[in-house]
Design an enzyme around this catalytic site. Structure first.
Site, PDB file in Angstrom:
ATOM      1  N   CYS A  68       1.080  -1.293   0.026  1.00 21.99           N
ATOM      2  CA  CYS A  68      -0.047   0.035  -0.181  1.00 21.99           C
ATOM      3  C   CYS A  68       0.884   1.312  -0.048  1.00 21.99           C
ATOM      4  O   CYS A  68       1.561   1.461   1.077  1.00 21.99           O
ATOM      5  CB  CYS A  68      -0.857   0.022   1.376  1.00 21.99           C
ATOM      6  N   CYS A  75      -0.146   4.105   2.150  1.00 22.90           N
ATOM      7  CA  CYS A  75      -0.061   3.892   3.757  1.00 22.90           C
ATOM      8  C   CYS A  75       1.396   4.172   4.207  1.00 22.90           C
ATOM      9  O   CYS A  75       1.563   4.687   5.056  1.00 22.90           O
ATOM     10  CB  CYS A  75      -0.523   2.517   4.235  1.00 22.90           C
ATOM     11  N   ASP A  76       2.246   3.777   3.315  1.00 31.80           N
ATOM     12  CA  ASP A  76       3.686   3.740   3.781  1.00 31.80           C
ATOM     13  C   ASP A  76       4.620   4.325   3.171  1.00 31.80           C
ATOM     14  O   ASP A  76       5.798   4.534   3.288  1.00 31.80           O
ATOM     15  CB  ASP A  76       4.046   2.065   3.806  1.00 31.80           C
TER      16      ASP A  76
END
Lengths: 105, 403
Positions: free
Chosen positions: B135, B138-139
């Site tokens: 993701c 997300c990261d």
């Protein structure tokens, strides 16, 4: 929950005695935002059994990386300042997190 | 007892939310059950380039927020729950969430979506959340000024790699094809080739991810020469397709060998009143726009199904007198004259009721009673079929049937 960052992480988590739970999250992480209400309910329900903290990992990247967290969401349990267990995105499941708290507390 | 919904949608991605929009707008009592936040995979995809009408500055999370607001505006309830068990076989479908909550509905739309595929290469599982990610939104933040590797070369891989260059210093894409060949769309490929922060390793696959506590390096194998090279990196992002989230549906609806839900053009599964939409069903193109289209089709098909079932229940199954149910069709001449014969037969008989159904508009019920001829007349007592006349009939035959 106590908001921790690079200024107070040392004092609140690493120097703390007993059990500390840290939710590594960021506002851009959809799964983290989805989990937030459950995490807050979890902290409330278990108040007094551990210290519950949350860390905006995006705003505290170096600190997160130093804690070996490079993926969100992540829940990390510390005991007497030592990292004792990590839940990552795949393993986060609130009943399992509760069981881990019951085991460590 | 819990409320019975008309339409219960399992999954709050674009397909499920579109079904919610269409369902609630046609005044069906509609709810979407989502285990996380509405938006599905689209909500974790920053770059969103080809949803019609949304091209300048739209993001996946932004568009999904609009879908959610739109569904709620028309009255869709968004519920939080993770469905793990179900009974779909009856007229009222039961869904059970992990926390034990039960939901009841007359029709169900399954929109469970898909999740990133993992390749299970050495190190991948162990270093998840420690540099291995699926993701980018997300990261990506973690990799500011660091180096990352991307595995995959489809639309998602190339577009997410492009997104990662806003954070990382170098983004290296491992591509299994020969130089210059990417599976993604041409526009994305052209843009990627011009991006100075994007690098490509051709004819290659990822062999292993190495690192003690965090990702340190990857081993890449050239599939032509079998030569293995080591590449230092801080992160590995996988975008190698998806797998349907349908394990919980096994034994409840028909799935194909890969686990995708089998539907027809109306999004009907093999269970009456149960529909499936989006990435989890067998289909040619898995995109936000096709998921949304599936949702619209399923909700409209479900609405027709519900109307058919309700009319049948009220007029036939729950009638307090015997019912003569005529399957007819306006385009079949003999079936129109059958109405006359039927009405004549019961003209003075107050102990029997007449119901009529258009065979072609009520295929579910016609199918359930194996109605093959038009006209067909069925006699019901207490909700059970007790006799029938197939094909053209006379007034006398109807009188005979009633005896």
């Amino acid at each position: 929950m106590i908001a921790v960052d690079k200024e107070n992480f040392e004092a609140e988590v690493l120097q703390a005695e007993g059990l500390v739970f840290v939710d590594f999250w960021s506002p851009k992480c959809e799964p983290c935002m989805a989990l937030l209400p459950e995490v807050e309910a979890f902290a409330e329900k278990n108040a007094g059994r551990a210290k519950f903290c949350k860390l905006d990992a995006a705003a505290n990247k170096r600190l997160s990386i130093a804690q070996k967290v490079m993926g969100l969401p992540a829940f990390v349990f510390y005991k007497n300042g030592e990292k004792v267990f990590t839940f990552d995105k795949e393993s986060i499941d609130m009943p399992a997190v509760q069981a881990k708290l019951d085991e460590l507390a | 007892m819990a409320d019975i919904y008309d339409l219960l949608v399992v999954g709050g991605g674009p397909g499920g939310l579109a079904a919610g929009i269409y369902g609630s707008r046609s005044r069906l009592k509609t709810a979407v059950i989502e285990k996380a936040r509405p938006g599905g995979q689209a909500a974790t995809t920053e770059e969103l380039a080809n949803y019609p009408g949304f091209f300048d500055g739209s993001t996946g999370p932004g568009l999904m927020e609009k879908f959610r607001a739109h569904a709620e505006f028309f009255g869709t309830e968004i519920l939080r729950g993770n469905i793990v068990e179900m009974d779909l076989s009856g007229a009222v479908k039961k869904l059970v969430a992990k926390d034990g909550t039960e939901y009841l509905a007359h029709a169900v739309v399954l929109a469970p979506g898909a999740e990133p595929r993992s390749l299970n290469i050495p190190g991948e599982r162990r270093l998840r959340g420690k540099g291995v990610s699926y993701c980018a939104t997300c990261d990506a933040d973690f990799f500011e000024d660091l180096d990352v590797v991307v595995v995959g070369n489809g639309d998602a891989a190339i577009e997410e790699a492009e997104y990662l260059t806003k954070f990382a210093e170098n983004v290296t894409i491992i591509v299994i094809h020969e130089e210059g060949v990417l599976d993604c769309n041409k526009a994305s490929a052209e843009r990627a080739f011009k991006n100075p922060k994007l690098h490509f390793v051709w004819n290659s696959v990822l062999e292993e991810i190495v690192g003690d506590e965090l990702v340190e390096l990857v081993r890449v194998r050239n599939i032509r020469t079998n030569e293995i090279t080591e590449l230092e990196t801080n992160g590995v992002f996988f975008f190698v397709g998806t797998v349907p989230r349908t394990d919980f549906l096994k034994g409840h609806v028909a799935l194909n060998e890969q686990g995708y839900i089998i539907t027809n053009e109306m999004m009907e599964t093999d269970v009456p009143g149960v529909y499936a939409v989006g990435d989890a069903r067998v289909k040619y193109l898995r995109q936000v726009v096709t998921a949304a289209a599936d949702g619209a089709v399923a909700a409209v098909a479900a609405e027709k199904y519900l109307a058919e079932m309700e009319a049948f229940r009220e007029q036939v199954l729950e009638a307090d007198k015997p019912v003569l149910l005529l399957f007819w069709a306006p385009q079949v001449e003999e079936s129109i004259s059958a109405i006359g014969a039927l009405e004549a037969a019961v003209a003075d008989n107050e102990n029997v009721q007449i119901a009529k159904m258009d065979t072609y508009r009520n295929r579910k019920i016609a199918g359930r009673y194996q109605v093959k001829a038009c006209p067909t007349l069925l006699l019901f007592r207490n909700g059970e079929e007790v006799g029938r006349l197939e094909g053209v009939f006379t007034t006398e035959q109807v009188s005979e049937l009633l005896k």
